[in-house]
Design a protein around this motif. Structure first.
Motif, PDB file in Angstrom:
ATOM      1  N   ILE A 159       0.839  -1.109   0.030  1.00 24.94           N
ATOM      2  CA  ILE A 159       0.004   0.032  -0.027  1.00 24.94           C
ATOM      3  C   ILE A 159       0.948   1.494  -0.070  1.00 24.94           C
ATOM      4  CG2 ILE A 159      -1.779   1.554   1.323  1.00 24.94           C
ATOM      5  CD1 ILE A 159      -2.782  -0.928  -0.053  1.00 24.94           C
ATOM      6  N   LYS A 160       1.832   1.174   0.848  1.00 25.94           N
ATOM      7  CA  LYS A 160       2.901   2.353   0.981  1.00 25.94           C
ATOM      8  C   LYS A 160       3.539   2.779  -0.519  1.00 25.94           C
ATOM      9  CE  LYS A 160       6.611   4.115   3.575  1.00 25.94           C
ATOM     10  NZ  LYS A 160       7.609   3.885   4.747  1.00 25.94           N
ATOM     11  N   ALA A 161       3.812   1.334  -1.322  1.00 27.86           N
ATOM     12  CA  ALA A 161       4.344   1.850  -2.524  1.00 27.86           C
ATOM     13  C   ALA A 161       3.498   2.506  -3.384  1.00 27.86           C
ATOM     14  CB  ALA A 161       5.047   0.595  -2.944  1.00 27.86           C
ATOM     15  N   LEU A 162       2.206   1.704  -3.433  1.00 32.54           N
ATOM     16  CA  LEU A 162       1.230   2.178  -4.408  1.00 32.54           C
ATOM     17  C   LEU A 162       0.846   3.743  -4.201  1.00 32.54           C
ATOM     18  CD1 LEU A 162      -1.148  -0.811  -4.434  1.00 32.54           C
ATOM     19  CD2 LEU A 162       0.380  -0.067  -6.144  1.00 32.54           C
ATOM     20  N   ILE A 163       0.783   4.193  -2.894  1.00 32.11           N
ATOM     21  CA  ILE A 163       0.701   5.689  -2.451  1.00 32.11           C
ATOM     22  C   ILE A 163       1.758   6.572  -3.136  1.00 32.11           C
ATOM     23  CG2 ILE A 163       0.408   7.180  -0.651  1.00 32.11           C
ATOM     24  CD1 ILE A 163      -0.982   5.237   0.779  1.00 32.11           C
ATOM     25  N   ASN A 164       3.071   5.741  -2.902  1.00 31.61           N
ATOM     26  CA  ASN A 164       3.951   6.574  -3.731  1.00 31.61           C
ATOM     27  C   ASN A 164       4.089   6.647  -5.176  1.00 31.61           C
ATOM     28  OD1 ASN A 164       5.385   7.212  -1.179  1.00 31.61           O
ATOM     29  ND2 ASN A 164       6.613   5.232  -1.316  1.00 31.61           N
TER      30      ASN A 164
END
Length: 265
Positions: A113-118
């Motif tokens: 999720i963190k990577a997708l937000i980035n």
């Protein structure tokens, strides 16, 4: 002329040059793809602060590594070998912050999720919406990144779980410390029945005290599920173990990881 295998450069050098170091747990193709995309989506001055799959950039440790590199002792004590391995191997992907509280099937890896937000370019001060929040993974991850969010779910339990896991991030650790020693008292409190619990929670004074009671209630429900599958332990015995695990996990996160967060969403 063919090269000897030890002379062939790693394909990672072609993806990231030689100035980065991936986290040791990054070993799946989808993780490499997400790592590549987030690395090339973020401005250079945000790499250390935001990257999800990297240990270091130019010899400097990323915030993700600094926040979550500790042994998840509280989360794995007393667990089965397979569960211990799951959280120990997933210290950077699944077991950090309050993500590891309560087993919920079908949840996303927080790191993903963190990577997708980035990758999609959401920044501090922006707002995201998760219309089927489940266990609140996206909302908790957004909060840790300084991003505001809304969580929606038809399930009252998912609503409760998301709220508890989010609120636990800001509990006063000194008030939470030692709560597992009150397990018998809390067990009796939660054994009154649905209506009784709801009415009594409304009478609790203090924001932090209410957060603690709600965290304990989540542990009570978590241990109730275990008690249906584990015949050799009573619900109270399991509740004591789970509550101690919750307490240790939250206190450890707040004391060791939360100081790295400048803005909380």
């Amino acid at each position: 002329m063919a090269q000897e295998f030890h002379e062939i450069p790693s394909f990672l050098e072609g993806l990231f040059e030689d100035k980065i170091e991936l986290l040791p747990s990054v070993n799946e193709l989808f993780e490499l793809e997400l790592a590549y995309l987030e690395y090339h989506s973020l401005p250079e001055d945000m790499l250390l602060d935001r990257l999800a799959y990297f240990r270091s950039v130019n010899g400097n440790r990323t915030k993700h590594f600094l926040m979550y590199h500790r042994d998840p002792k509280a989360l794995v004590d007393g667990r089965s070998g397979s569960t211990k391995a799951y959280f120990e191997n997933g210290v950077f992907s699944t077991g950090y912050a309050t993500h590891g509280l309560f087993p919920y099937r079908g949840k996303f890896h927080p790191q993903l999720i963190k990577a997708l937000i980035n990758i999609i370019g959401v920044g501090e001060g922006d707002v995201i919406l998760d219309p089927m929040c489940g266990s609140g993974t996206a909302n908790i991850e957004a909060a840790l990144m300084g991003i505001n969010s809304y969580a929606i779910d038809l399930s009252p339990f998912c609503q409760f779980m998301t709220e508890v896991k989010y609120n636990a991030l800001s509990i006063d650790p000194e008030l939470l410390r030692g709560v597992s020693k009150r397990s018998t008292e809390l067990f009796e409190f939660f054994s009154l029945g649905d209506g009784g619990i709801q009415d009594m929670l409304q009478k609790i004074d203090g924001v932090d005290e209410l957060k603690i009671y709600e965290l304990a209630l989540l542990a009570f429900l978590d241990s109730l599920g275990y008690s249906k599958r584990v015949a050799k332990s009573t619900h109270l015995e399991l509740f004591t173990k789970v509550l101690k695990r919750y307490e240790g996990t939250v206190v450890d996160f707040i004391q060791n990881s939360l100081p790295y967060i400048k803005n909380f969403g």
